[in-house]
Write a protein that holds these residues in place. Structure first.
Motif, short mmCIF file in Angstrom:
data_model
loop_
_atom_site.label_atom_id
_atom_site.label_comp_id
_atom_site.label_asym_id
_atom_site.label_seq_id
_atom_site.Cartn_x
_atom_site.Cartn_y
_atom_site.Cartn_z
N GLU A 1 -4.57 -14.02 0.78
CA GLU A 1 -4.34 -13.21 1.81
C GLU A 1 -4.09 -11.96 1.27
N ASN A 2 -4.26 -11.70 0.25
CA ASN A 2 -4.20 -10.44 -0.44
C ASN A 2 -5.90 -9.83 -0.88
N CYS A 3 -6.73 -10.77 -0.37
CA CYS A 3 -8.03 -10.58 -0.75
C CYS A 3 -8.40 -10.74 -2.10
N GLU A 4 -7.80 -11.74 -2.84
CA GLU A 4 -8.06 -11.68 -4.40
C GLU A 4 -8.69 -13.26 -4.60
N MET A 5 -9.82 -13.25 -5.07
CA MET A 5 -10.71 -14.42 -5.23
C MET A 5 -9.94 -15.13 -6.59
N LYS A 6 -9.39 -16.46 -6.24
CA LYS A 6 -8.90 -17.35 -7.14
C LYS A 6 -9.54 -18.58 -7.32
N PHE A 7 -9.60 -19.05 -8.65
CA PHE A 7 -9.98 -20.35 -8.96
C PHE A 7 -8.67 -21.52 -8.74
N GLU A 8 -9.03 -22.38 -7.89
CA GLU A 8 -7.97 -23.41 -7.59
C GLU A 8 -7.07 -23.80 -8.80
N ASN A 9 -5.87 -23.68 -8.73
CA ASN A 9 -5.01 -23.96 -9.81
C ASN A 9 -5.08 -22.83 -10.83
N SER A 10 -5.48 -21.71 -10.51
CA SER A 10 -5.51 -20.73 -11.73
C SER A 10 -4.95 -19.36 -11.10
N ASP A 11 -4.44 -18.49 -12.02
CA ASP A 11 -3.80 -17.25 -11.64
C ASP A 11 -5.07 -16.11 -11.80
N LYS A 12 -6.10 -16.49 -12.43
CA LYS A 12 -7.11 -15.30 -12.66
C LYS A 12 -7.54 -14.85 -11.31
N ASN A 13 -7.76 -13.40 -11.43
CA ASN A 13 -8.24 -12.58 -10.11
C ASN A 13 -9.66 -12.49 -10.39
N TYR A 14 -10.70 -12.83 -9.74
CA TYR A 14 -12.02 -12.81 -9.97
C TYR A 14 -12.49 -11.71 -9.21
N GLN A 15 -13.52 -10.97 -9.88
CA GLN A 15 -14.40 -9.79 -9.16
C GLN A 15 -15.70 -10.54 -8.94
N PRO A 16 -16.49 -10.00 -8.31
CA PRO A 16 -17.73 -10.51 -8.07
C PRO A 16 -18.66 -10.51 -8.97
N SER A 17 -18.31 -9.73 -10.21
CA SER A 17 -19.25 -9.74 -11.39
C SER A 17 -18.94 -10.75 -12.41
N ASP A 18 -17.65 -11.47 -12.21
CA ASP A 18 -17.17 -12.53 -13.06
C ASP A 18 -17.78 -13.98 -12.33
N LEU A 19 -18.32 -13.95 -11.55
CA LEU A 19 -19.13 -15.18 -10.86
C LEU A 19 -20.68 -14.98 -10.53
N THR A 20 -21.36 -16.31 -10.53
CA THR A 20 -22.67 -16.38 -10.30
C THR A 20 -22.88 -17.50 -9.29
N ILE A 21 -23.58 -17.42 -8.16
CA ILE A 21 -23.96 -18.36 -7.41
C ILE A 21 -25.00 -19.07 -7.72
N MET A 22 -24.78 -20.32 -8.03
CA MET A 22 -25.88 -21.18 -8.58
C MET A 22 -26.87 -21.83 -7.49
N LYS A 23 -26.12 -22.13 -6.41
CA LYS A 23 -26.89 -22.82 -5.24
C LYS A 23 -25.96 -22.30 -4.17
#
Length: 113
Positions: A30-52
């Motif tokens: 709800e704070n517009c933070e992208m999180k990985f399930e069961n993790s506290d890390k806040n991701y930025q788009p540059s931290d991710l890559t769409i593989m498919k």
């Protein structure tokens, strides 16, 4: 291995990904933070890559349309981002759409189903 014509539903693709060890989701809170399930890390788009990207359309109802993004983070963790598309989205506002557009894409044949 089944070919792509046989993998027509979201649940079939999710099951195939689970068999390959991909079962966690990246979700925007709800704070517009992208999180990985069961993790506290806040991701930025540059931290991710769409593989498919997998798109699913309902046979009789446009509201049944969904998209699953297979995503890898900079640490090698694989997960999914799942969203309905069309008139409605799982996420309100423009933040989610902008976040997705900013994720680099490096599609791989390894996950063709």
């Amino acid at each position: 291995m089944e070919n792509s014509e046989n993998m027509t539903t979201l649940s079939q693709v999710m099951e195939r990904l689970k068999e390959r060890g991909v079962h966690r989701e990246f979700r925007m809170n709800e704070n517009c933070e992208m999180k990985f399930e069961n993790s506290d890390k806040n991701y930025q788009p540059s931290d991710l890559t769409i593989m498919k990207t997998y798109r699913f359309e309902g046979d009789s109802n446009p509201d049944d349309s969904a998209v699953l993004y297979l995503v890898k983070d900079t640490s090698g963790n694989m997960g999914m981002i799942i969203d309905s598309y069309g008139a409605d989205s799982n996420y309100p506002g423009q933040e989610f759409d902008k976040f997705l557009r900013d994720i680099p894409v490096d599609e791989t044949e390894d996950y063709n189903y």
